[in-house]
Design an enzyme around this catalytic site. Sequence first.
Site, PDB file in Angstrom:
ATOM      1  N   LYS A  50      -9.350 -41.173  14.931  1.00  0.00           N
ATOM      2  CA  LYS A  50      -9.681 -42.581  14.725  1.00  0.00           C
ATOM      3  C   LYS A  50      -8.577 -43.223  13.896  1.00  0.00           C
ATOM      4  O   LYS A  50      -8.079 -42.616  12.934  1.00  0.00           O
ATOM      5  CB  LYS A  50     -11.028 -42.694  14.009  1.00  0.00           C
ATOM      6  CG  LYS A  50     -11.515 -44.125  13.804  1.00  0.00           C
ATOM      7  CD  LYS A  50     -12.901 -44.147  13.165  1.00  0.00           C
ATOM      8  CE  LYS A  50     -13.381 -45.571  12.938  1.00  0.00           C
ATOM      9  NZ  LYS A  50     -14.739 -45.622  12.356  1.00  0.00           N
TER      10      LYS A  50
ATOM     11  N   SER B 191     -18.283 -48.254  14.662  1.00  0.00           N
ATOM     12  CA  SER B 191     -16.895 -48.681  14.806  1.00  0.00           C
ATOM     13  C   SER B 191     -15.988 -47.640  15.443  1.00  0.00           C
ATOM     14  O   SER B 191     -14.842 -47.930  15.781  1.00  0.00           O
ATOM     15  CB  SER B 191     -16.331 -49.044  13.427  1.00  0.00           C
ATOM     16  OG  SER B 191     -16.316 -47.896  12.574  1.00  0.00           O
TER      17      SER B 191
ATOM     18  N   SER C  37     -21.439 -45.409  12.196  1.00  0.00           N
ATOM     19  CA  SER C  37     -20.281 -45.549  13.079  1.00  0.00           C
ATOM     20  C   SER C  37     -19.809 -44.283  13.774  1.00  0.00           C
ATOM     21  O   SER C  37     -18.878 -44.330  14.570  1.00  0.00           O
ATOM     22  CB  SER C  37     -19.110 -46.167  12.308  1.00  0.00           C
ATOM     23  OG  SER C  37     -19.372 -47.516  12.028  1.00  0.00           O
TER      24      SER C  37
END
Length: 501
Positions: A80, A155, A179
């Site tokens: 990420k 997210s 998330s």
Amino acid sequence: MPFSADSVTSLRQLADALAARTVSAEELAREYLARIEQAAALNAFIHVDAELTLAQARAADERRARGEAAPLTGVPVAHKDVFVTRGWRATAGSKMLGNYESPFDATVVERMAAAGMVTLGKTNMDEFAMGSSNENSHFGPVRNPWDAGRVPGGSSGGSAAAVAAGLAPAATGTDTGGSIRQPASFSGITGIKPTYGRVSRYGMIAFASSLDQGGPMAHTAEDCALLLNAMAGFDPKDSTSIPPAQGGVDEDYTRLLGQPRAGATAERPLAGLRIGLPREYFGKGLSADVEQAVRAALAEYEKLGATLVEVSLPKTELSIPVYYVIAPAEASSNLSRFDGVRYGHRAAEYRDLLDMYKKTRAEGFGAEVKRRILVGTYVLSHGYYDAYYLQAQKIRRIIADDFQRAFAQCDVIMGPVAPTVAWKLGEKTSDPVQMYLADIFTLSTSLAGLPGMSVPCGFGEGNMPVGLQLIGNYFDEARLLQAAHAFQQATDWHLRRPAKA
């Protein structure tokens, strides 16, 4: 017949293929890089550098040739873009950090590299991890591999989409209010948020420091356990990392996988496990299709020997206002460092230093980030601190206590991850409150700092994936993973793949 990652359903199988020299790390990296290029329309990745990836893959092959391979050596992973990385950009999905390259690796990245894993690239995300749909990224929205017209969750939506679409066998994510769990649910994969402090935050671009926690995303509970073995552990460089004296001991997260509970049988391996069902998670607002899939999963757990017990988490509804006071307050402080002076975006034209600050932040931050900075600054301001921030912290303590009362009656808590399946792109962007409500079942776990995970448990409206949420007590990841693994041994939801992938 040449090796194809399509034939592999778990990281252990991939690791076994590498160990048997059925495929090399370089060949595997090339296959995944080709897939990423072919699936560019999903927008799952922000930054890919094939030369860097292949150099790491060749180093992994050389390490294996020397007889120095670890269990995950040569296995590809996507990070990420909230984790800083040498060589790759680290943008946090924001224009503010659009061209930032870190001089060091985040501890998570460093540890996975030390395990011999090969970085495929940096995945797309909501800007500074603020979002539930991955529509807030400066680099454009990520599309769900199950339906390109829908969101993948956020997210960590880029990581979830990459794993679901077969662009990476594993990925890192972060979970501040859901998330990891929510995008795992929306994208039909497995993901776990460990106990707060289990995984180092050093080198993870901060959103809300008392909530942010890194974790793995992959296809199976066993995959996540293997990845946690590589990621987790005390880090003296992170002041929020839990030292061994306080419970942050190194452990093998795979140790209970496939093991029946004490006194249980192979046919009923979870006999004696008490599963708590919060009545607040099954009331008004939960869509019928999600409830049906979750109830069917719970019935499967009963077949495995578990007992269902009703519990109560009475402050569940308050988790939304509490979270959206505390998290923006911390974001307001954390994001004050992005001013155009030291690194990141700087306005091209300005009159003086103050004008540069204003223009840089106005240009560099997106609408949702600005909204949360404003809210956070407001609740911390004189005259409102006691009324909002202090009250929110008091209720946060009550939420944590409610979980402990529930765990006195059960071993694991289960329920839905989200009230609905993934919604359509653009459906909720004009109404931030509706977007915030989508996190109602995940926020309280984060506020309490507990471990939680999502495992695929069926499909709902539009043939979109549904995730089952498992919540454990502090440091109880191994038991969560044991329960998730037992479910995945009895079902095949985790083996389902989107048709176009």
